[in-house]
Every structure is written in structure tokens, then in C-alpha cells.
Design a protein around this motif. Structure first.
Motif, mmCIF file in Angstrom:
data_model
loop_
_atom_site.group_PDB
_atom_site.id
_atom_site.type_symbol
_atom_site.label_atom_id
_atom_site.label_comp_id
_atom_site.label_asym_id
_atom_site.label_seq_id
_atom_site.Cartn_x
_atom_site.Cartn_y
_atom_site.Cartn_z
ATOM 1 N N GLY A 86 0.761 -1.220 0.146
ATOM 2 C CA GLY A 86 0.164 -0.116 0.072
ATOM 3 C C GLY A 86 0.849 1.204 -0.056
ATOM 4 N N VAL A 87 2.029 1.242 0.682
ATOM 5 C CA VAL A 87 2.807 2.259 0.751
ATOM 6 C C VAL A 87 3.582 2.396 -0.672
ATOM 7 C CG1 VAL A 87 4.848 3.255 1.720
ATOM 8 C CG2 VAL A 87 3.082 2.574 3.262
ATOM 9 N N ALA A 88 3.841 1.491 -1.142
ATOM 10 C CA ALA A 88 4.479 1.539 -2.367
ATOM 11 C C ALA A 88 3.381 2.102 -3.649
ATOM 12 C CB ALA A 88 5.001 0.089 -2.777
ATOM 13 N N LEU A 89 2.200 1.706 -3.337
ATOM 14 C CA LEU A 89 1.372 2.281 -4.376
ATOM 15 C C LEU A 89 0.601 3.659 -3.837
ATOM 16 C CD1 LEU A 89 -0.658 -1.183 -5.028
ATOM 17 C CD2 LEU A 89 0.966 0.319 -6.590
ATOM 18 N N SER A 90 0.771 4.160 -2.653
ATOM 19 C CA SER A 90 0.222 5.384 -2.217
ATOM 20 C C SER A 90 0.487 6.532 -3.392
ATOM 21 C CB SER A 90 0.480 5.677 -0.964
ATOM 22 O OG SER A 90 2.012 5.719 -0.689
ATOM 23 N N PRO A 91 1.547 6.700 -3.827
ATOM 24 C CA PRO A 91 1.711 7.827 -4.776
ATOM 25 C C PRO A 91 0.616 7.871 -5.721
ATOM 26 C CG PRO A 91 4.042 7.138 -4.396
ATOM 27 C CD PRO A 91 2.871 6.055 -3.786
#
Length: 135
Positions: free
Chosen positions: A38-43
Motif C-alpha cells: 500500500g505504501v509503495a502504491l500510495s503515490p
């Protein structure tokens, strides 16, 4: 993009099976994996921010997180404890095929002209993978 996605899912399946075999706690391990993803996709969230704070959008995000992710991955890990990683991966390939057939039979959905080709391709993939996995 599909190849990268499939590769990541395969890597996740094998890694999750190894964690379970090593007696790692399933829920925290899965939660940490999904948090990192999720953090990796957050942008990507910032690509379309116009409706992000809308109450309908927030409800949809919450529903997707609870039902679509938590319940699905809990079921996946439950199944992965009882089967091999290749079998779990093969069953994951069958899921969209089963969903499509249920949509047609139960919900009376209509196929687009390309849909039968997609269903045939999905069935072929499941057959090939199940034979190569020894099933």
C-alpha cells in the motif's frame, strides 16, 4: 504490466507459504506485506484527488479494504496453510473464470464479443498450470 503483476503475485504466494511453513504468524505477516504494498502504491492516489474526500469514496475505500482485501487474504492464507503454493496459485487463476461463469449463470450478465475468448484463455491457463503442478 500484467507480467509484473503476475510475477509479484507468484512471489507473494511462494513467500507466504514459506512464512507459514516457518510458523510465522499469518495475520501480522500478511498485514505487514499489504501495508508495504500500500505504501509503495500510495503515490498513485495523488493522480486523481478530486473525489478522494467524498463520503462515497471513503466508504468505497473502507469496504474494499475490509471485504475485498482483509477477507480475501484471510481466506487465501487459510487455504495456503492446507495446500501447496502451486495449487493455491492455480486456484487463484481459476477465480476470475468462476466469477465470470457465476455472473453469466446467476446474474444473467451478457458477454461482450471478446468475452468467450477471454473465458477460453482463462480455462486454458488453469488447465496448463494444473497439469504442470502435477494436478
Amino acid at each position: 504490466m500484467a507480467v509484473v503483476s503476475g510475477t509479484c503475485y507468484g512471489v507473494y504466494t511462494v513467500a507466504a507459504k514459506r512464512f507459514l511453513t516457518a510458523s510465522a504468524p499469518a495475520l501480522p505477516t500478511t498485514a505487514l506485506t499489504l501495508l508495504i504494498a500500500g505504501v509503495a502504491l500510495s503515490p498513485l492516489v495523488f493522480m486523481h484527488t478530486e473525489n478522494l474526500a467524498d463520503s462515497y469514496s471513503l466508504l468505497l475505500i473502507a469496504w474494499t479494504g475490509i471485504a475485498g482485501t482483509t477477507a480475501a487474504y484471510t481466506a487465501f492464507i487459510y487455504g495456503l496453510r492446507r495446500t501447496s503454493a502451486p495449487t493455491a496459485g492455480m486456484l487463484s487463476l481459476a477465480e476470475p473464470l468462476v466469477a465470470a461463469v457465476l455472473g453469466i449463470v446467476v446474474l444473467d450478465e451478457h458477454l461482450s464479443p471478446a468475452s468467450p475468448m477471454g473465458l477460453h484463455h482463462a480455462g486454458f491457463r488453469v488447465t496448463v498450470v494444473s497439469k504442470s503442478a502435477g494436478g
